[in-house]
Write a protein that holds these residues in place. Structure first.
Motif, PDB file in Angstrom:
ATOM      1  N   SER A  12     -24.730  -8.043 -13.301  1.00  0.00           N
ATOM      2  CA  SER A  12     -22.846  -7.281 -13.085  1.00  0.00           C
ATOM      3  C   SER A  12     -23.026  -7.875 -11.919  1.00  0.00           C
ATOM      4  N   SER A  13     -21.809  -7.508 -11.304  1.00  0.00           N
ATOM      5  CA  SER A  13     -21.635  -7.783  -9.948  1.00  0.00           C
ATOM      6  C   SER A  13     -19.956  -7.513  -9.743  1.00  0.00           C
ATOM      7  N   THR A  14     -19.906  -6.496  -8.194  1.00  0.00           N
ATOM      8  CA  THR A  14     -19.004  -6.201  -7.582  1.00  0.00           C
ATOM      9  C   THR A  14     -17.640  -6.901  -7.674  1.00  0.00           C
ATOM     10  N   ALA A  15     -17.396  -8.258  -7.958  1.00  0.00           N
ATOM     11  CA  ALA A  15     -15.547  -8.866  -7.920  1.00  0.00           C
ATOM     12  C   ALA A  15     -16.397  -8.955  -9.922  1.00  0.00           C
ATOM     13  N   ASP A  16     -17.004  -8.794 -10.117  1.00  0.00           N
ATOM     14  CA  ASP A  16     -16.786  -9.210 -12.082  1.00  0.00           C
ATOM     15  C   ASP A  16     -16.307  -7.882 -12.503  1.00  0.00           C
ATOM     16  N   GLU A  17     -16.985  -6.796 -12.416  1.00  0.00           N
ATOM     17  CA  GLU A  17     -16.806  -5.432 -12.387  1.00  0.00           C
ATOM     18  C   GLU A  17     -15.364  -4.977 -12.072  1.00  0.00           C
ATOM     19  N   ALA A  18     -14.774  -5.711 -11.002  1.00  0.00           N
ATOM     20  CA  ALA A  18     -13.557  -5.435 -10.263  1.00  0.00           C
ATOM     21  C   ALA A  18     -12.877  -5.966 -11.287  1.00  0.00           C
ATOM     22  N   THR A  19     -13.075  -7.657 -11.640  1.00  0.00           N
ATOM     23  CA  THR A  19     -11.300  -8.048 -12.273  1.00  0.00           C
ATOM     24  C   THR A  19     -11.840  -7.196 -14.048  1.00  0.00           C
ATOM     25  N   ALA A  20     -12.818  -6.555 -14.202  1.00  0.00           N
ATOM     26  CA  ALA A  20     -12.884  -5.999 -15.149  1.00  0.00           C
ATOM     27  C   ALA A  20     -11.813  -4.876 -15.845  1.00  0.00           C
ATOM     28  N   VAL A  21     -11.557  -3.726 -14.650  1.00  0.00           N
ATOM     29  CA  VAL A  21     -10.945  -2.572 -14.902  1.00  0.00           C
ATOM     30  C   VAL A  21      -9.407  -3.008 -14.839  1.00  0.00           C
ATOM     31  N   SER A  22      -8.938  -2.210 -15.171  1.00  0.00           N
ATOM     32  CA  SER A  22      -8.073  -2.512 -15.365  1.00  0.00           C
ATOM     33  C   SER A  22      -6.778  -1.183 -14.309  1.00  0.00           C
ATOM     34  N   ILE A  23      -5.838  -1.303 -14.330  1.00  0.00           N
ATOM     35  CA  ILE A  23      -5.246  -0.067 -13.975  1.00  0.00           C
ATOM     36  C   ILE A  23      -3.695   0.203 -14.224  1.00  0.00           C
ATOM     37  N   ASP A  24      -3.100   1.339 -14.168  1.00  0.00           N
ATOM     38  CA  ASP A  24      -1.230   1.435 -14.693  1.00  0.00           C
ATOM     39  C   ASP A  24      -1.106   0.745 -13.180  1.00  0.00           C
ATOM     40  N   ALA A  25       0.168   0.324 -13.166  1.00  0.00           N
ATOM     41  CA  ALA A  25       1.141   0.302 -12.221  1.00  0.00           C
ATOM     42  C   ALA A  25       1.360   1.196 -11.066  1.00  0.00           C
ATOM     43  N   LYS A  26       1.390   2.368 -11.758  1.00  0.00           N
ATOM     44  CA  LYS A  26       2.702   3.174 -10.895  1.00  0.00           C
ATOM     45  C   LYS A  26       0.903   3.820 -10.453  1.00  0.00           C
ATOM     46  N   GLU A  27       0.042   4.381 -10.908  1.00  0.00           N
ATOM     47  CA  GLU A  27      -1.694   3.911  -9.999  1.00  0.00           C
ATOM     48  C   GLU A  27      -1.238   2.676  -8.682  1.00  0.00           C
ATOM     49  N   ALA A  28      -1.179   1.648  -9.275  1.00  0.00           N
ATOM     50  CA  ALA A  28      -1.433   1.190  -7.527  1.00  0.00           C
ATOM     51  C   ALA A  28       0.251   1.393  -7.139  1.00  0.00           C
ATOM     52  N   VAL A  29       1.247   1.694  -7.054  1.00  0.00           N
ATOM     53  CA  VAL A  29       1.595   2.744  -6.099  1.00  0.00           C
ATOM     54  C   VAL A  29       1.383   3.418  -5.320  1.00  0.00           C
ATOM     55  N   LYS A  30       0.393   4.415  -6.345  1.00  0.00           N
ATOM     56  CA  LYS A  30      -0.121   5.425  -5.340  1.00  0.00           C
ATOM     57  C   LYS A  30      -0.883   4.975  -4.213  1.00  0.00           C
ATOM     58  N   LEU A  31      -1.988   3.435  -4.270  1.00  0.00           N
ATOM     59  CA  LEU A  31      -2.278   3.825  -3.052  1.00  0.00           C
ATOM     60  C   LEU A  31      -1.670   2.502  -2.323  1.00  0.00           C
TER      61      LEU A  31
END
Length: 216
Positions: free
Chosen positions: A37-56
Motif C-alpha cells: 500500500s502507499s499513501t497516494a493509493d490509499e488516498a485515492t481509494a477513499v471517498s468523502i461526501d461533498a458536505k464533508e469536503a465543504v467543512k474542510l
C-alpha cells in the motif's frame, strides 16, 4: 504367469510385514501473495461526501487574497498599451476580496511593501501555531478545532452543522498535501496548494473538490 504370481507374493509380503506401499501425490502449491500500500493509493481509494469536503474548505479558505504586486501600479483606465493587461482583456490584480471565504491561499504570508499591504493566510494562523511543521495527528486535530465559515462553492453547510465528527476527510487532506512525508511543513503546504490550483495563487472550491473527490 510365474512373474505375475511373484509380484503378488511380494505385495502381500510387504503388507503382512507392516509396511504399506507409498502413493506419490502432487506437493501442495505455494502461493506468494504480495501485500502493499502507499499513501497516494490509499488516498485515492477513499471517498468523502461533498458536505464533508465543504467543512474542510470552509476552515481553510480566506475572504481575501494577495495576487500580483505589479497589479497595483495600473490606473485601470483601459489603456491600449497597458503592460498590466492580461491577454484575455482583464487586469492583473494586486489583491481580491470576497463576501464569503473563496480561496485557500498558496502562501503562508505575503507582504507588498510598495503597496503597504500584507496578509497571513488562515491556514498558517490556525494550523502552524507551534512551529513550521505538524504531524498528521496534529493536522487532523487542528482541522477539527478551526472555526468554520460557510464558503463560496459547494453544497451549503451552515456553521451549526459543520462539526467534524468523522476525520476521514481531514486524514485524506493531509495525505494529499504531505504525500508520504510524516510531517507537513508550511512550505510544502503552500507549494501543494499552488499545484492543485494549477499555478494560481489561490485554490477555489472547484480545484479543491476535484482533488478531494476525483470520482465526483
Amino acid at each position: 504367469m510365474v512373474s505375475h504370481r511373484f509380484a503378488l507374493f511380494l505385495l502381500f509380503s510387504t503388507v503382512a510385514s507392516g509396511f504399506s506401499p507409498t502413493f506419490l501425490s502432487h506437493p501442495p502449491v505455494r502461493q506468494d501473495v504480495s501485500l502493499w500500500s502507499s499513501t497516494a493509493d490509499e488516498a485515492t481509494a477513499v471517498s468523502i461526501d461533498a458536505k464533508e469536503a465543504v467543512k474542510l474548505f470552509g476552515r481553510l479558505a480566506d475572504k481575501y487574497i494577495m495576487l500580483d504586486s505589479s497589479g497595483g501600479m495600473c490606473c485601470y483606465s483601459a489603456c491600449s498599451d497597458c503592460e498590466y493587461r492580461l491577454p484575455g482583456g482583464g487586469y492583473r490584480m494586486a489583491d481580491q476580496s470576497s463576501s464569503r471565504p473563496k480561496w485557500i491561499c498558496s502562501y503562508d504570508e505575503r507582504n507588498f511593501e510598495t503597496l503597504g499591504k500584507e496578509h497571513t493566510s488562515k491556514w498558517n494562523t490556525d494550523i502552524f501555531t507551534n512551529g513550521p511543521a505538524v504531524t498528521k495527528e496534529e493536522f487532523i486535530q487542528a482541522m477539527v478545532d478551526i472555526p468554520y465559515n460557510p464558503p463560496l462553492g459547494g453544497p451549503y453547510v451552515g456553521a451549526s452543522s459543520a462539526t467534524i465528527e468523522d476525520t476521514t476527510g481531514a486524514s485524506l487532506l493531509f495525505d494529499l498535501l504531505a504525500g508520504k512525508k510524516e510531517k507537513l511543513t508550511k512550505y510544502r503546504m503552500g507549494t501543494r496548494i499552488k499545484e492543485l490550483a494549477g499555478g494560481e495563487e489561490g485554490l477555489t472550491w472547484a480545484g479543491f473538490s476535484a482533488a478531494m473527490m476525483p470520482e465526483a
